[in-house]
Design an enzyme around this catalytic site. Structure first.
Site, PDB file in Angstrom:
ATOM      1  N   LEU A 151       0.824  -1.210   0.000  1.00  0.00           N
ATOM      2  CA  LEU A 151       0.000   0.000   0.000  1.00  0.00           C
ATOM      3  C   LEU A 151       0.856   1.258   0.000  1.00  0.00           C
ATOM      4  CD1 LEU A 151      -2.686   1.462   0.156  1.00  0.00           C
ATOM      5  CD2 LEU A 151      -2.725   0.995   2.630  1.00  0.00           C
ATOM      6  N   TYR A 152       1.839   1.290   0.885  1.00  0.00           N
ATOM      7  CA  TYR A 152       2.713   2.463   0.980  1.00  0.00           C
ATOM      8  C   TYR A 152       3.481   2.681  -0.329  1.00  0.00           C
ATOM      9  CZ  TYR A 152       6.412   5.535   2.742  1.00  0.00           C
ATOM     10  OH  TYR A 152       7.276   6.578   2.932  1.00  0.00           O
ATOM     11  N   THR A 153       4.045   1.606  -0.874  1.00  0.00           N
ATOM     12  CA  THR A 153       4.818   1.731  -2.103  1.00  0.00           C
ATOM     13  C   THR A 153       3.945   2.162  -3.273  1.00  0.00           C
ATOM     14  OG1 THR A 153       6.348   0.039  -1.322  1.00  0.00           O
ATOM     15  CG2 THR A 153       6.370   0.512  -3.674  1.00  0.00           C
ATOM     16  N   SER A 155       1.280   4.011  -3.136  1.00  0.00           N
ATOM     17  CA  SER A 155       0.938   5.425  -2.995  1.00  0.00           C
ATOM     18  C   SER A 155       2.103   6.327  -3.368  1.00  0.00           C
ATOM     19  CB  SER A 155       0.473   5.713  -1.564  1.00  0.00           C
ATOM     20  OG  SER A 155       1.540   5.621  -0.635  1.00  0.00           O
ATOM     21  N   LYS A 156       3.293   5.970  -2.945  1.00  0.00           N
ATOM     22  CA  LYS A 156       4.452   6.806  -3.246  1.00  0.00           C
ATOM     23  C   LYS A 156       4.868   6.698  -4.714  1.00  0.00           C
ATOM     24  CE  LYS A 156       5.497   8.824   0.699  1.00  0.00           C
ATOM     25  NZ  LYS A 156       5.637  10.298   0.843  1.00  0.00           N
TER      26      LYS A 156
END
Length: 243
Positions: A151-153, A155-156
């Site tokens: 999820l974090y990757t 988004s970034k």
């Protein structure tokens, strides 16, 4: 940076605070946003003012659509204009794929993607020639070292696309857009002496965490006149994490 004006979102701690103070030390007047810790925000404003520049802070949640754009308008009005936007505010939700909830997805995308887009959109409407939009990404867009970062990757990674598209959209007006990908950095959210620090440091070529000031140095360069011919570019300040 003398006479320039800057907004750093999420500027009350960590990398954002280091960027705010570094740009103030270079002569810029700097506004920051924060979400919860008013005391920390006031301390950053005091550090900005100690350099001789003007400093301001406002509570704004990048995950709220009104706040994301409204903070830019507030900064432009408070500072008199807006020359540089540093899209730094972000959240990280890490964990197994099957443990991530729809609420997690909504929050991370609202802050990391929608908030950055709306801030950039608002800033573009305020900036003139020589404007700078600098976004903080992550080394995980270059190399995902293990599970738990979907999820974090995601988004970034979206911010890289945003940056390249902004460069094309705004280049004719003399406004640049670039993205900086930090590696593991020693902050209160991810301390260099924390329980997960050893493996992170080992993944870098230099074998250590970065310092917030090292990320701020790259941002300061990209915000300067010397970087006027750089746009749509990605810069890894990651100790060789992606090497």
């Amino acid at each position: 940076m003398n006479g320039k004006t800057v907004l750093v979102t999420g500027g009350s701690r960590g990398i954002g605070a280091a960027i705010a103070v570094r740009l103030a030390g270079a002569g810029a007047d700097v506004a920051i946003t924060y979400t919860a810790d008013e005391t920390a925000a006031k301390e950053v404003v005091a550090a900005i003012e100690a350099t001789g520049s003007r400093g301001f802070a406002v509570r704004a949640d990048a995950g709220d659509a009104g706040d994301a754009a409204g903070a830019v308008d507030w900064a432009a009005q408070t500072l008199g204009r807006l020359d540089v936007l540093v899209n730094n505010a972000g959240v990280g939700v890490l964990g197994p794929l099957d443990a991530l909830t729809p609420a997690d997805v909504d929050r991370v995308l609202a802050v990391n993607v929608r908030g950055a887009f709306l801030a950039a959109q608002a800033a573009a409407g305020r900036m003139g020639e020589g404007g700078r939009i600098i976004t903080i990404g992550t080394c995980m867009t270059q190399r995902v070292p293990g599970p738990g970062g979907t999820l974090y990757t995601m988004s970034k990674s979206a911010l890289t696309g945003l940056t390249k598209a902004l460069a094309r959209e705004l280049g004719g007006r003399g406004i640049t857009a670039n993205i900086v990908h930090p590696g593991p950095v020693d902050t209160d959210m991810n301390p260099a002496d924390g329980p997960y620090a050893g493996p992170q440091a080992a993944m870098t070529a230099l074998g250590r965490f970065g310092r917030p000031e090292e990320i701020a140095a790259m941002v300061a360069f990209l915000a300067s006149e010397q970087a006027a011919y750089i746009t749509g570019a990605e810069f890894s300040v990651d100790g060789g994490h992606a090497a």
